[in-house]
Motif scaffolding. Structure first.
Motif, short mmCIF file in Angstrom:
data_model
loop_
_atom_site.label_atom_id
_atom_site.label_comp_id
_atom_site.label_asym_id
_atom_site.label_seq_id
_atom_site.Cartn_x
_atom_site.Cartn_y
_atom_site.Cartn_z
N MET A 1 1.24 -1.01 0.20
CA MET A 1 -0.11 0.21 -0.05
C MET A 1 0.77 1.20 -0.51
SD MET A 1 -2.58 1.32 -0.03
CE MET A 1 -4.49 -0.67 0.57
N ALA A 2 1.91 1.51 1.15
CA ALA A 2 2.61 1.70 0.53
C ALA A 2 3.55 2.37 -0.89
CB ALA A 2 3.52 2.53 2.06
N ALA A 3 4.10 1.57 -1.39
CA ALA A 3 4.77 1.32 -2.36
C ALA A 3 4.63 2.64 -3.43
CB ALA A 3 5.04 -0.29 -3.16
N GLY A 4 3.39 2.69 -3.67
CA GLY A 4 3.16 3.75 -5.12
C GLY A 4 3.57 5.44 -4.69
N TRP A 5 2.70 5.48 -3.52
CA TRP A 5 3.26 6.64 -2.54
C TRP A 5 4.48 6.99 -2.80
CZ3 TRP A 5 -0.69 9.83 -2.96
CH2 TRP A 5 -1.82 9.47 -2.91
N LEU A 6 5.40 5.76 -1.77
CA LEU A 6 6.85 6.82 -2.13
C LEU A 6 7.44 6.50 -3.44
CD1 LEU A 6 8.00 3.88 0.60
CD2 LEU A 6 7.48 6.55 1.01
N SER B 1 11.39 -2.99 4.03
CA SER B 1 10.49 -2.98 2.81
C SER B 1 10.85 -3.50 1.79
CB SER B 1 10.11 -1.48 2.50
OG SER B 1 9.32 -1.58 1.20
N ALA B 2 10.09 -4.69 1.60
CA ALA B 2 10.80 -5.64 0.40
C ALA B 2 10.13 -5.22 -0.73
CB ALA B 2 10.00 -6.69 0.36
N ARG B 3 9.65 -3.84 -0.87
CA ARG B 3 8.96 -2.71 -2.15
C ARG B 3 10.00 -2.34 -2.38
NH1 ARG B 3 4.46 -3.00 -4.25
NH2 ARG B 3 5.56 -1.74 -6.14
N THR B 4 10.42 -1.22 -1.50
CA THR B 4 11.19 -0.40 -1.32
C THR B 4 12.29 -0.19 -0.34
OG1 THR B 4 8.92 1.14 -1.14
CG2 THR B 4 10.77 2.55 -1.44
N SER B 5 13.12 0.10 -1.17
CA SER B 5 14.56 -0.20 -0.14
C SER B 5 15.25 0.54 0.05
CB SER B 5 15.75 -0.16 -2.20
OG SER B 5 16.77 -0.30 -1.00
N GLY B 6 15.34 0.47 1.02
CA GLY B 6 16.10 2.45 2.20
C GLY B 6 15.04 2.49 3.36
N TYR B 7 13.83 1.58 2.82
CA TYR B 7 12.56 2.47 3.69
C TYR B 7 12.19 0.98 4.64
CZ TYR B 7 12.44 6.33 1.36
OH TYR B 7 11.76 7.39 1.02
N THR B 8 11.70 1.51 5.93
CA THR B 8 11.38 0.18 6.69
C THR B 8 9.92 0.64 7.17
OG1 THR B 8 13.78 0.49 8.09
CG2 THR B 8 11.75 -0.42 9.54
N ALA B 9 9.59 -0.72 6.96
CA ALA B 9 7.91 -1.37 7.34
C ALA B 9 7.85 -0.88 9.65
CB ALA B 9 7.35 -1.60 6.93
N ALA C 1 -2.76 -10.21 14.79
CA ALA C 1 -4.73 -9.05 14.62
C ALA C 1 -5.25 -8.51 15.50
CB ALA C 1 -5.52 -9.70 13.93
N PRO C 2 -5.90 -8.11 15.52
CA PRO C 2 -6.19 -6.69 14.62
C PRO C 2 -5.49 -6.16 14.53
CG PRO C 2 -7.81 -6.53 16.66
CD PRO C 2 -7.15 -7.57 17.16
N PHE C 3 -5.13 -5.78 12.90
CA PHE C 3 -4.13 -4.74 12.34
C PHE C 3 -4.83 -3.53 12.27
CE2 PHE C 3 -2.96 -9.47 11.44
CZ PHE C 3 -1.76 -9.20 11.55
N GLY C 4 -4.30 -2.00 12.80
CA GLY C 4 -4.92 -0.86 12.64
C GLY C 4 -4.32 -0.16 11.83
N ARG C 5 -3.22 0.16 12.50
CA ARG C 5 -1.84 0.48 12.80
C ARG C 5 -0.39 1.04 11.79
NH1 ARG C 5 0.37 3.32 16.51
NH2 ARG C 5 -0.73 5.79 15.59
N SER C 6 0.28 1.44 11.00
CA SER C 6 1.28 1.28 10.27
C SER C 6 2.06 2.57 10.04
CB SER C 6 1.13 -0.08 9.01
OG SER C 6 0.31 0.71 8.26
N ILE C 7 3.40 2.68 9.66
CA ILE C 7 3.98 3.26 9.36
C ILE C 7 4.91 3.12 8.35
CG2 ILE C 7 5.03 3.65 11.05
CD1 ILE C 7 5.58 6.46 10.50
N VAL C 8 5.16 3.35 6.95
CA VAL C 8 6.56 2.88 6.33
C VAL C 8 6.92 4.05 5.51
CG1 VAL C 8 7.20 2.03 4.18
CG2 VAL C 8 5.37 0.95 5.08
N GLY C 9 8.75 4.43 6.10
CA GLY C 9 8.88 5.70 6.33
C GLY C 9 10.35 5.53 6.32
N ALA C 10 11.13 6.48 5.73
CA ALA C 10 12.64 7.03 5.94
C ALA C 10 13.30 7.00 7.04
CB ALA C 10 12.54 8.53 4.79
N ALA C 11 13.73 6.55 7.66
CA ALA C 11 14.75 7.34 8.64
C ALA C 11 14.77 8.73 8.92
CB ALA C 11 15.41 6.39 8.86
#
Length: 283
Positions: free
Chosen positions: A177-182, A235-243, A253-263
């Motif tokens: 879900m984060a890959a395209g936005w990044l 992240s397997a989709r975006t090199s250098g990023y951490t999920a 579960a339940p899963f309801g919060r996440s962040i994928v970002g650059a340090a």
């Protein structure tokens, strides 16, 4: 005695070198562009619009550059034009993620935006524009952040009524879900499925971004709905990023919060605020 305790506490923070979120000393001014998109979600549309309006009202306290793209005129053409150069993107609508029951995986409809097929159609019919179109057509501002609220699949969650996924599947959903936005230039993508308004929702994030000095990761962890069950993976989709995920259960579960970002991304880098910063610990 109370003054001594406060002073001692502040001294310990300095000695230990802890990163303490700081409040901006004056109301900041910013030219940051905030774009808020609400897609068609049938019976939930009025609630999503209300939640989006709360975020818009909060953003207008700090910047005049706030653009709303709401159903029934939330087309791809309108969204694409609005998103260019945005520093903060808020999207509320249907999520069409992967893995899901609706295979096969392809980037033309998955992990993007669910919008009106044409202006003025209705608040139910949805056309999906996937990560392919985000990466191809959208260029956000440097250090932009994307806030995804109430989306299925965005934080690893399933659709209402469907079984919770395994942790492995949930991780893939977050990453995809984060890959395209990044690829639009964003440096962080936050997903909050259940939170709204100032209770950890989009309006709360807007206030933190404009009025505090802290890393985006610290901001995410300070959300009033923080579960303290954080798990991280590269992240397997975006090199250098951490999920990172913060499920209700420990690694489940339940899963309801996440962040994928650059340090190391800071709130004021997102918004461009330049006002004097006064440490909260010294106030």
């Amino acid at each position: 005695m109370r003054k001594l305790i406060v002073a001692a506490t502040a001294s310990c923070l300095v000695v230990l070198g802890l990163a303490v979120p700081s409040a901006l000393g004056a109301m900041p001014t910013s030219n940051a562009k905030v774009v808020i998109i609400v897609g068609p979600v049938a019976g939930s549309t009025s609630f999503y619009k209300s939640d989006a309006d709360a975020a818009a009202a909060e953003a207008l306290k700090y910047t005049s550059n706030v653009v709303k793209v709401y159903t029934p005129t939330a087309t791809w053409a309108a969204a694409k034009a609005a998103l260019q150069g945005a520093s903060i993107v808020i999207y509320m609508g249907h999520g069409n993620g992967w893995p899901s029951p609706y295979g096969p995986f392809q980037t033309y409809t998955k992990d993007g935006l669910g919008l009106n097929p044409s202006a003025g159609s209705d608040n139910s019919t949805t056309k999906y524009w996937g990560e392919y179109y985000l990466a191809r057509d959208i260029r956000l501002a440097p250090n932009a952040i994307v806030l995804l609220h109430h989306l299925c699949y965005s934080a690893g969650n399933s659709e209402p009524g469907n079984a919770d996924p395994t942790l492995s599947v949930a991780k893939q959903r977050v990453d995809n879900m984060a890959a395209g936005w990044l690829r639009t230039g964003a440096r962080a993508v936050v997903a909050e499925v259940y939170n709204s308004g100032m209770w950890g929702g989009a309006a709360w994030y807007v206030r933190q971004l404009f009025t505090t000095s802290q890393t985006v990761d610290q901001m995410w962890r300070s959300n009033p709905n923080f579960n303290n069950h954080v798990l991280s993976f590269a992240s397997a989709r975006t090199s250098g990023y951490t999920a990172k995920m913060d499920p209700d259960g420990v690694n489940k579960a339940p899963f309801g919060r996440s962040i994928v970002g650059a340090a190391g991304l800071w709130t004021q880098e997102v918004t461009g605020t330049r006002t004097r910063i006064a440490a909260t610990a010294s106030q």
